[in-house]
Design a protein around this motif. Structure first.
Motif, PDB file in Angstrom:
ATOM      1  N   MET A 107       0.140 -11.087  -2.070  1.00  0.00           N
ATOM      2  CA  MET A 107      -0.671 -11.706  -1.016  1.00  0.00           C
ATOM      3  C   MET A 107      -1.868 -12.512  -1.516  1.00  0.00           C
ATOM      4  O   MET A 107      -2.330 -13.413  -0.817  1.00  0.00           O
ATOM      5  N   GLU A 119      -0.775   2.636   4.720  1.00  0.00           N
ATOM      6  CA  GLU A 119      -0.604   1.525   3.779  1.00  0.00           C
ATOM      7  C   GLU A 119      -1.916   0.778   3.569  1.00  0.00           C
ATOM      8  O   GLU A 119      -2.236   0.377   2.442  1.00  0.00           O
ATOM      9  N   LYS A 141       1.402  -3.657   8.694  1.00  0.00           N
ATOM     10  CA  LYS A 141       1.381  -2.417   7.922  1.00  0.00           C
ATOM     11  C   LYS A 141       0.624  -1.337   8.685  1.00  0.00           C
ATOM     12  O   LYS A 141      -0.238  -1.626   9.521  1.00  0.00           O
ATOM     13  N   ASP A 191       1.761  -5.211  -3.460  1.00  0.00           N
ATOM     14  CA  ASP A 191       1.348  -5.861  -2.206  1.00  0.00           C
ATOM     15  C   ASP A 191       0.203  -6.846  -2.457  1.00  0.00           C
ATOM     16  O   ASP A 191       0.205  -7.967  -1.921  1.00  0.00           O
ATOM     17  N   ILE A 208      -3.793   0.418  -0.145  1.00  0.00           N
ATOM     18  CA  ILE A 208      -4.197  -0.885  -0.695  1.00  0.00           C
ATOM     19  C   ILE A 208      -5.706  -0.920  -0.914  1.00  0.00           C
ATOM     20  O   ILE A 208      -6.190  -1.449  -1.932  1.00  0.00           O
ATOM     21  N   MET A 222       5.241   3.318  -1.847  1.00  0.00           N
ATOM     22  CA  MET A 222       4.414   2.120  -1.672  1.00  0.00           C
ATOM     23  C   MET A 222       4.039   1.550  -3.031  1.00  0.00           C
ATOM     24  O   MET A 222       3.985   2.269  -4.027  1.00  0.00           O
ATOM     25  N   SER A 223       3.773   0.251  -3.049  1.00  0.00           N
ATOM     26  CA  SER A 223       3.331  -0.415  -4.267  1.00  0.00           C
ATOM     27  C   SER A 223       2.069  -1.208  -3.926  1.00  0.00           C
ATOM     28  O   SER A 223       2.157  -2.396  -3.585  1.00  0.00           O
ATOM     29  N   PRO A 224       0.907  -0.565  -4.013  1.00  0.00           N
ATOM     30  CA  PRO A 224      -0.326  -1.255  -3.622  1.00  0.00           C
ATOM     31  C   PRO A 224      -0.619  -2.496  -4.449  1.00  0.00           C
ATOM     32  O   PRO A 224      -0.982  -3.539  -3.899  1.00  0.00           O
ATOM     33  N   GLU A 237       0.359 -10.403   7.463  1.00  0.00           N
ATOM     34  CA  GLU A 237       1.085  -9.430   6.641  1.00  0.00           C
ATOM     35  C   GLU A 237       0.498  -8.034   6.797  1.00  0.00           C
ATOM     36  O   GLU A 237       1.232  -7.043   6.916  1.00  0.00           O
ATOM     37  N   LEU A 238      -0.818  -7.961   6.819  1.00  0.00           N
ATOM     38  CA  LEU A 238      -1.483  -6.664   6.909  1.00  0.00           C
ATOM     39  C   LEU A 238      -1.378  -6.049   8.297  1.00  0.00           C
ATOM     40  O   LEU A 238      -1.330  -4.819   8.437  1.00  0.00           O
TER      41      LEU A 238
END
Length: 198
Positions: A126, A145, A141, A122, A149, A117-119, A137-138
Motif C-alpha cells: 500500500m 488487522e 479490513k 500489507d 498493521i 496476516m502479513s502486516p 483498502e483499509l
C-alpha cells in the motif's frame, strides 16, 4: 457278545442338530474333543496382531522421517537468516510478531506457525499508493488487522505509541497517514526481509 453290546451303548449322542459338523461316536473311557472358541480366536488373531504391529512400526518410521525433514528445514532457514543483515532480521521479527530476532528463533517461528496476516506485506503493497486507494483498502479490513498493521508501523518507527481510535473508519485514516510516511528505502528493506520468509 455281551461286551459288544456294552460298547455300543456307550456311544455319545449329541442332543442337538444345528448344522454343526458331525462328531464321531466315542467309546467308553474316551473324552470327545472340541476346539474351543478361545483356540479359534488365537488362531485368527495371532497373524492379525503381527500385521498391526508392522503397520504401527511403519507409521512411527514415517513420522520420524517427517520430523527429520522439518529439523533440516529449520536449520537451513536459521543459516539463511544468520547470513542476512541485522536489519532484515529485525523486520522478519516484526512480520512474525515476536520480540526475538535471533536466527534460530525466527526460523522456528517461521516454519512452525501458520501466519494468518502479513502486516509488512500489507504495508509494502500500500505505501506507494495514493491516500484514497490506501483508505479504501483499509476500510475493507477488520479491527484486528488494523491493530496488527499499527503494531508493525510502530516497530518500524512510522507511528507513535498512541492507541488506534475505536472507530474503524477513523483508525483507517490514522493508518493512512502512517503508511504514506514510509520511504522507498524502508520499502526496499521490507521487501528484502519478506524474501527471507519465502
Amino acid at each position: 457278545m455281551n461286551t459288544d453290546r456294552k460298547e455300543e451303548s456307550m456311544t455319545v449322542q449329541w442332543p442337538y442338530d444345528d448344522g454343526s459338523p458331525d462328531e464321531t461316536p466315542t467309546s467308553a473311557g474316551e473324552e470327545p474333543t472340541l476346539e474351543t472358541p478361545a483356540q479359534e480366536e488365537d488362531n485368527v488373531e495371532a497373524p492379525t496382531g503381527q500385521t498391526r504391529r508392522r503397520k504401527k512400526k511403519n507409521a512411527v518410521g514415517s513420522a520420524s522421517r517427517e520430523q527429520r525433514r522439518k529439523f533440516k528445514d529449520i536449520a537451513l532457514k536459521a543459516i539463511q537468516l544468520y547470513e542476512a543483515a541485522p536489519l532484515s532480521r529485525d523486520y522478519v521479527a516484526i512480520e512474525l510478531g515476536i520480540k526475538s530476532s535471533r536466527p534460530e528463533d525466527l526460523a522456528i517461528e517461521a516454519l512452525t506457525t501458520t501466519r494468518e496476516m502479513s502486516p509488512l506485506g500489507d504495508i509494502l503493497a500500500m505505501y506507494t499508493h495514493d491516500k484514497f486507494d490506501i483508505l479504501m483498502e483499509l476500510v475493507g479490513k477488520n479491527r484486528e488487522e488494523h491493530r496488527t498493521i499499527w503494531n508493525a508501523l510502530k516497530a518500524l518507527g512510522a507511528a507513535d505509541d498512541t492507541p488506534l481510535p475505536a472507530d474503524e473508519r477513523e483508525s483507517a485514516r490514522v493508518l493512512v497517514d502512517a503508511i504514506t510516511s514510509i520511504d522507498s528505502d524502508t520499502g526496499t528493506d521490507i521487501a528484502t526481509a519478506l524474501d527471507l520468509l519465502d
